[in-house]
Design a protein around this motif. Sequence first.
Motif, PDB file in Angstrom:
ATOM      1  N   LYS A 205       0.841  -1.197   0.000  1.00 33.18           N
ATOM      2  CA  LYS A 205       0.000   0.000   0.000  1.00 33.18           C
ATOM      3  C   LYS A 205       0.877   1.248   0.000  1.00 33.18           C
ATOM      4  CE  LYS A 205      -4.309  -1.107   2.236  1.00 33.18           C
ATOM      5  NZ  LYS A 205      -4.963  -1.162   3.534  1.00 33.18           N
ATOM      6  N   GLN A 206       1.915   1.193   0.869  1.00 35.51           N
ATOM      7  CA  GLN A 206       2.812   2.337   0.963  1.00 35.51           C
ATOM      8  C   GLN A 206       3.526   2.554  -0.374  1.00 35.51           C
ATOM      9  OE1 GLN A 206       5.231   1.416   4.310  1.00 35.51           O
ATOM     10  NE2 GLN A 206       3.559   1.603   5.755  1.00 35.51           N
ATOM     11  N   MET A 207       3.948   1.417  -0.935  1.00 36.03           N
ATOM     12  CA  MET A 207       4.649   1.490  -2.214  1.00 36.03           C
ATOM     13  C   MET A 207       3.711   2.053  -3.287  1.00 36.03           C
ATOM     14  SD  MET A 207       7.346   1.058  -3.896  1.00 36.03           S
ATOM     15  CE  MET A 207       8.422   0.079  -2.862  1.00 36.03           C
ATOM     16  N   ASN A 213       1.623   8.523  -6.837  1.00 33.25           N
ATOM     17  CA  ASN A 213       1.793   9.958  -6.735  1.00 33.25           C
ATOM     18  C   ASN A 213       2.976  10.487  -7.532  1.00 33.25           C
ATOM     19  OD1 ASN A 213      -0.270  11.220  -4.795  1.00 33.25           O
ATOM     20  ND2 ASN A 213       0.244   9.261  -3.888  1.00 33.25           N
ATOM     21  N   VAL A 214       3.503   9.659  -8.390  1.00 32.99           N
ATOM     22  CA  VAL A 214       4.489  10.168  -9.333  1.00 32.99           C
ATOM     23  C   VAL A 214       3.787  10.310 -10.679  1.00 32.99           C
ATOM     24  CG1 VAL A 214       6.453   9.166  -8.162  1.00 32.99           C
ATOM     25  CG2 VAL A 214       5.296   7.844  -9.914  1.00 32.99           C
ATOM     26  N   GLN A 229       0.323  -7.223 -10.679  1.00 40.96           N
ATOM     27  CA  GLN A 229      -0.795  -6.517 -10.039  1.00 40.96           C
ATOM     28  C   GLN A 229      -0.361  -5.192  -9.433  1.00 40.96           C
ATOM     29  OE1 GLN A 229      -4.226  -7.198  -9.880  1.00 40.96           O
ATOM     30  NE2 GLN A 229      -3.518  -8.417 -11.588  1.00 40.96           N
ATOM     31  N   GLU A 230       0.875  -5.197  -8.891  1.00 40.67           N
ATOM     32  CA  GLU A 230       1.355  -3.967  -8.274  1.00 40.67           C
ATOM     33  C   GLU A 230       1.861  -3.031  -9.351  1.00 40.67           C
ATOM     34  OE1 GLU A 230       0.794  -3.122  -5.281  1.00 40.67           O
ATOM     35  OE2 GLU A 230      -0.160  -5.065  -5.030  1.00 40.67           O
ATOM     36  N   ARG A 231       1.143  -1.981  -9.580  1.00 42.05           N
ATOM     37  CA  ARG A 231       1.526  -1.023 -10.609  1.00 42.05           C
ATOM     38  C   ARG A 231       0.906   0.322 -10.262  1.00 42.05           C
ATOM     39  NH1 ARG A 231      -2.067  -4.693 -12.641  1.00 42.05           N
ATOM     40  NH2 ARG A 231      -4.149  -3.842 -12.842  1.00 42.05           N
ATOM     41  N   SER A 232       1.375   1.350 -10.911  1.00 40.41           N
ATOM     42  CA  SER A 232       0.836   2.684 -10.649  1.00 40.41           C
ATOM     43  C   SER A 232      -0.617   2.748 -11.098  1.00 40.41           C
ATOM     44  CB  SER A 232       1.623   3.727 -11.420  1.00 40.41           C
ATOM     45  OG  SER A 232       2.974   3.635 -11.095  1.00 40.41           O
TER      46      SER A 232
END
Lengths: 665, 200
Positions: A205-207, A213-214, A229-232
Amino acid sequence: MKDTLKAILDTIRLPAELTQFEDRYLARVNKIATWFFVLHLPVFVLVAYLNDTGPGMAVLLTAAALIGPVVALKTFENPRNVSLMHGFTSMLMGGLLVHFGQGPVQIEMHFYFFALLAMLAIFANPMVILLAAGTVAVHHLALWYFLPESVFNYDAPLWVVLVHAAFVVLESVATCYIARSFFDNVIGLERIVQARTKEVDEKNKQMRLVMDNVEQGLLTVGSDGVVAQERSAVVDRWLGECRSGETFVDSLARVDERTADAFEAAFDQLGMGILPVECSIDQFPSEMAFDDRHFGLEYKPILRGEELVQLLVVLTDRTAIVRQEQLETEQRETMSLIERSREDQVGFLEFFDEAKVLVGAISEDLCEDLPLLKRTIHTLKGNSMLYEVHSIAKVCERMEDAMSETQRRPDATLLDELARRWDRLKQSLRVVLDAEERDAVQIRPEQYRELIEKALATPTHRELANMLMSLRLEGTRERLERVGEQAQRIGNRLGKRDIRVEIQDGGLRLEPARWATFWQAFVHVVRNAIDHGLELEEERGARGKAGGGTLTLSTSTEAGVFSIRIHDDGRGIDWDRVRTKAAAAGLPHETSADLEAALFHDGLTTRSEATLYSGRGVGLSAIRAACEERGGEVRVASRLGEGTAFEFRFPASEMAPSPTEYLAA
Amino acid sequence: MSTALQRWALVGGVALWAGFSIMAQTTLMAGHWYTLPSPDPGDGELQQSLAALVPARAEGSWAAVHVLYSACRCSQRVFDHLFESPRPDGVYETVLLVGADEEIERRAAAAGFDVRVLTPEALESEFGIVSAPLLLVLGPSAELRYAGGYTERKQGYDVQDVQIIETLQAGDDPAELPLYGCGVSKELQQLLDPMGLKYD
């Protein structure tokens, strides 16, 4: 003591939270246990039958005992409570077995209690065992209350009863321990995994917070091409929501199939590991555009040794930058055009008027067939290149690419883009396109002086009228100089910097409007001469030719024939290649005339690859059409290695209208 | 019905079911574990009633009275034992059969037993006996020498009537075995089986 008591209570009491795994496990075990007890019914009936203890009563009492677990299974929400019901029921079943199994082995029937107490560990809940043991205890107490002699029968001393109870207590304690260990180490393993997963989720979540936010979209693609799954979050916003297990190719295909195809090919190549990684990475598409937005794509391979584990893809929204660049380019183009219009207003207005007609024909779909549309786009592209309107030329180039690929008309997006760009350009140039200024006859001071001198010396009114008419005419020198400059600009872009242009105008003048179409098409011949004809300096040197090449442009009249001639001392036309191409295209190719005709055939080119300037086989057919429109003919003379000359021959009367014709018009 | 009411109905139903089950279990077990009352060997009335059962031809010899209940599974096992095993010599044996059963009577007669069929009420009023199976052994002088069960454990395989008689004949006093079996009198049956699950 308190600690011991607490430890015991902690062992007996399970954590209140029920994990999904425990829920599923207990649902399954409870179901099995219910069926296990249901199967007691026929067994007890058989036992009762064999022992003559009343099969009917066995059916009745066993069915009554089954009510509890069946109702619990169907109605209890918490599966642990269903398990408790099974603990209670197991002891009831033991009592029934002892009753219906009375006989010489009635004592042995008591083993059922001990066996079932041990089996209850399967529920992984010490409370189930305690409840079962408690049921037996309550049962004995009730019996003791009811008939004390029945518990301490045949005068059994207290210690015998205590031994009896000790075995139950011992087994219960051991089974409680086993059940709790089973819970902690097997059932609870899921709980531990859940806790770890929660920690990881928190980190993710933190990541994600950072990633979201970039201004760039970060994602990783596995070696199987699947997007992690983990992506911006912006990745999903830009490319649409990625489904679980979706490949990046699928994600790209949703927005831009061409980029998806390019990525797929490069990714396959990277996966095969034939090329060095750096080379493979260079093959990936670096930009894409869709929905009027532009994105940059960067790649970073994540390797284990030499094996590709993941590919980090960085998506950057470059829309603002690209738009800024486009604006700047358009501004530069506008400034350049304004400058050009000052230097050569006639040439510029010709370019603009023709481009306006061409853009209208393309964007409003006025071209009847595909070859005509191709010629129109090609002409617009060529003219735009000459006047350095690259934004229009690029759109034309993309249209040509699309048409080559699909053999269909360009799609509405490109047509719309062309129309919009043209509108912007028109808007920017409105100052120099003022209608009144355009129609004004401009005359330079020296021309004005010459005109006065000639008027004083002119013997007839007709000659004076001709002189006044000539004010509207354009000297071919100016036109040829303009063409020569265009040729040198094209040469500069193609690395042919020292092209010498020789002009011989013969002092002729032409009516600009009448010849506008021809001069527009003439550009194709100029481009061919520079791109195909003149060699690069090194090649010329190897062939013993000096300098960067000479382009000769001339106009002349002789015996009622007006000629426009262009000659280059380049590599000449490879007639054998023309013959081969003509044969392949099913055109006549026997005589020189056949080959000349084939050269001007729509779509025939000797080039295997098109450039921004030529190579699509539409230029010469366009000039032939323009030439024939003015009643002319084309002659071509070329020798391999020596150069090429095109001569366009017209009736001299076509050069300009007479004063009478002008006034009549 | 509201959810809360349904929940209470469910809890109440389960509690009722559990209570009923415990009660049923208790009463069933009571019948098995309860050591039934056996008569006092010193009871003079009983001795007289028993002595009356010995016919004149058997006076002066040992006599065994088997009190058995046709509806009792424990008594059934004793029947099988009596009718199928060798009997001790010189001992008069008779059966007090509570509840008529032609098959048992036929088998008893075939095995050389005298049989007297009587009701539970008659057994209690005439002999003061309320439970079965009960072994009563009378000495040659018609004195009651043994009143008790047949086995050391309930429905055990080892029916010890012959050993008991032989021990008595040898001049020893065998330990009285507990009486496991069935209540014969209505009072005892109601005490042992208040829910009527075992006795009709």
